[in-house]
Design an enzyme around this catalytic site. Sequence first.
Site, PDB file in Angstrom:
ATOM      1  N   THR A 185     -22.798  51.909   6.863  1.00  0.00           N
ATOM      2  CA  THR A 185     -21.361  51.784   6.578  1.00  0.00           C
ATOM      3  C   THR A 185     -20.754  50.998   7.734  1.00  0.00           C
ATOM      4  OG1 THR A 185     -20.704  53.741   7.781  1.00  0.00           O
ATOM      5  CG2 THR A 185     -21.310  54.049   5.486  1.00  0.00           C
ATOM      6  N   GLU A 331     -22.072  55.479   0.760  1.00  0.00           N
ATOM      7  CA  GLU A 331     -22.778  56.773   0.656  1.00  0.00           C
ATOM      8  C   GLU A 331     -23.036  57.175  -0.793  1.00  0.00           C
ATOM      9  OE1 GLU A 331     -20.212  56.068   2.531  1.00  0.00           O
ATOM     10  OE2 GLU A 331     -20.223  57.124   4.449  1.00  0.00           O
ATOM     11  N   LYS A 441       2.849  60.018   7.293  1.00  0.00           N
ATOM     12  CA  LYS A 441       3.495  61.341   7.288  1.00  0.00           C
ATOM     13  C   LYS A 441       4.938  61.193   7.748  1.00  0.00           C
ATOM     14  CE  LYS A 441      -0.429  64.304   7.355  1.00  0.00           C
ATOM     15  NZ  LYS A 441      -1.612  64.012   8.178  1.00  0.00           N
ATOM     16  N   TRP A 446       3.841  63.496   2.724  1.00  0.00           N
ATOM     17  CA  TRP A 446       2.955  62.337   2.655  1.00  0.00           C
ATOM     18  C   TRP A 446       3.560  61.204   1.830  1.00  0.00           C
ATOM     19  CZ3 TRP A 446      -2.582  64.481   1.343  1.00  0.00           C
ATOM     20  CH2 TRP A 446      -3.043  65.232   2.439  1.00  0.00           C
TER      21      TRP A 446
HETATM   22  P1  ADP Z   1     -17.525  51.150   4.440  1.00  0.00           P
HETATM   23  O1  ADP Z   1     -18.775  50.455   4.794  1.00  0.00           O
HETATM   24  O2  ADP Z   1     -16.262  50.625   5.054  1.00  0.00           O
HETATM   25  O3  ADP Z   1     -17.594  52.652   4.361  1.00  0.00           O
HETATM   26  P2  ADP Z   1     -17.498  51.276   1.640  1.00  0.00           P
HETATM   27  O4  ADP Z   1     -17.603  50.141   0.739  1.00  0.00           O
HETATM   28  O5  ADP Z   1     -18.479  52.334   1.608  1.00  0.00           O
HETATM   29  O6  ADP Z   1     -17.392  50.630   3.004  1.00  0.00           O
HETATM   30  O7  ADP Z   1     -16.042  51.857   1.549  1.00  0.00           O
HETATM   31  C1  ADP Z   1     -15.708  52.921   0.756  1.00  0.00           C
HETATM   32  C2  ADP Z   1     -14.218  53.116   0.779  1.00  0.00           C
HETATM   33  O8  ADP Z   1     -13.557  51.963   0.259  1.00  0.00           O
HETATM   34  C3  ADP Z   1     -13.770  54.226  -0.126  1.00  0.00           C
HETATM   35  O9  ADP Z   1     -13.890  55.475   0.487  1.00  0.00           O
HETATM   36  C4  ADP Z   1     -12.323  53.842  -0.395  1.00  0.00           C
HETATM   37  O10 ADP Z   1     -11.466  54.244   0.651  1.00  0.00           O
HETATM   38  C5  ADP Z   1     -12.362  52.349  -0.413  1.00  0.00           C
HETATM   39  N1  ADP Z   1     -12.415  51.883  -1.799  1.00  0.00           N
HETATM   40  C6  ADP Z   1     -13.499  51.540  -2.515  1.00  0.00           C
HETATM   41  N2  ADP Z   1     -13.140  51.142  -3.753  1.00  0.00           N
HETATM   42  C7  ADP Z   1     -11.798  51.259  -3.826  1.00  0.00           C
HETATM   43  C8  ADP Z   1     -10.808  51.016  -4.839  1.00  0.00           C
HETATM   44  N3  ADP Z   1     -11.129  50.554  -6.036  1.00  0.00           N
HETATM   45  N4  ADP Z   1      -9.522  51.264  -4.531  1.00  0.00           N
HETATM   46  C9  ADP Z   1      -9.163  51.732  -3.321  1.00  0.00           C
HETATM   47  N5  ADP Z   1     -10.032  51.972  -2.327  1.00  0.00           N
HETATM   48  C10 ADP Z   1     -11.331  51.741  -2.570  1.00  0.00           C
END
Ligand code: ADP
Length: 544
Positions: A185, A331, A441, A446
């Site tokens: 990640t 993940e 916040k 929120w």
């Molecule tokens: P990283 O390597 O930064 O973890 P990921 O691709 O695993 O990259 O990121 C996952 C995160 O990306 C999710 O937890 C979410 O916050 C954001 N995300 C993924 N798809 C969407 C979506 N369609 N809309 C909003 N947020 C998204």
Amino acid sequence: MHGLMMNSPLTITSIMKHADRNHPDSEIVSVTVDNPRHRYTYREAFIRTRKLACALSQYGIKPDDRIGTLAWNDYRHFELYYAVSGVGAITHMINPRLSHDQITFIINHAEDRLIFVDPLIVPVLEKIIDAIKNVELFVILTDMAHMPETSLVNVRCYESFIGDGAEDFEWPEFDENTASSLCYTSGTTGNPKGVLYSHRAIVLHSLAEIAPDVFNLSIREVIMPVVPMFHVNAWGIPYAAPIVGAKLVFPGAKMGDGETLQALIEEEGVTLSAGVPTVWLMLLNYLEKSAKTVASLRRVIIGGAACPLSILIDFREKYDVTVHQAWGMTEMTPLGTVNTLKPGMENIPADELNQLKLKQGRFVYGVEMKIIDDDNKEQPWDGLSPGLLKVRGPWISSNYYKKEDDDDTFDKDGWFSTGDIATIDENGFMQITDRSKDVIKSGGEWISSIELENIATGHPTISEAAVIGINHPKWSERPLLIVVLKENEEVGKEELLAWMAGKVPKWWLPDDVLFVDEIPHTATGKIQKTKLRKLFKDYKFPSS
Ligand code: ADP
């Protein structure tokens, strides 16, 4: 009593064997440094994959060895996906857009023995070579004629490496829970974390992805993954497409180039594509300027970050392309939800439909989910009550690779905490309202930064929007809206805020609007809120 069914292992090898036997003529088209339009069939791809597997075995690659790839989306990377996992080793896809420190950390942490690297990415390795510990050999993904000059030592050319292997390589058999691949990640805080996929997870994820209300894949599709193969398995497309026999189109290093994408779509008859919002903003911009079209394209899957409304509307109204938002995580292999409509929903009023399509979508079979409040109490599915989103299922990580520190990401009941705050409505549509660290916040309540961004990008002049919380003496935090205008468009701050009023509770309205030329993005295409917060750390609202 056990059922009396065969216990055939669900392996990536089984996908390859199926495609080889059943879809030998389906094509794979790629853009590479040495060929602007390489073209071959699945049959040819898997002959070369066996040669590569044989060459890896002859080199001395053993089960569980990690083999790094620093490569774009193309046929050689596809061959590596299958050959490395097929010999029982682990394909470690490395994101070349990460910082040099992160790439060094990842290579050392994974203890990669070999690295297969695209000629265009060789300079990155040259810069960090002194800090890399375990790599024995660098294989450059090209032919002899295109080998670059390099200061790296222990270098081979991919085509000569593969030339050492035999076509009749026999794939070894192993347990379906064997590790197949590794992806880190991007780690916006702390070091990147390794997600170790298994063959079984990849196969189940691919089967789920194919389903009609998910990606709806079939042999009739021509699929161009614009999501990189170094980013969460290109959302599983390189595994799912061979199962159904769909033609694959790989744009190589040209993933950010509108002209190449448009030409590939038109000339190869691409019907379906997938990628993060920034790519589509760029393509739509190019289409507008060049007055070109994408006639064959029917569907685009957008994920990785919230999809601006402008993308959804432009695709639909100007190009007759349906956008489906999807949500997932590294993940999660990555798929969690896809926004496909339930029967009858097509007929709801346009504004309501837009709002529905901005949701991240319905959960795919295989992924269980719940939203919980601060007291760990499950929240109702009413579309209103936000909570921390937790998931579990057979393609969701149960832990990080060689995890050193303890955190509460994986709880004792087997749930993974996504770090996303979401609501789920009565129809099962999940909507991300924030990353837990991005939520604003204000006076103890929120405010959803993503909802404000969604509304702002619904304005016809706005191309992209980001909302961050800024310290406020009275309310502790208040939202600041940062926007990029579409080319040749203008709107005043007051006019924009007046347009947004009524679309959200009054106290959610941003206290100020800043117009910028560009919003920073992470290596995986997300708005970089940490950077924005840093850039605007001394910002003060006019009234505070
Ligand atoms: P990283 O390597 O930064 O973890 P990921 O691709 O695993 O990259 O990121 C996952 C995160 O990306 C999710 O937890 C979410 O916050 C954001 N995300 C993924 N798809 C969407 C979506 N369609 N809309 C909003 N947020 C998204």
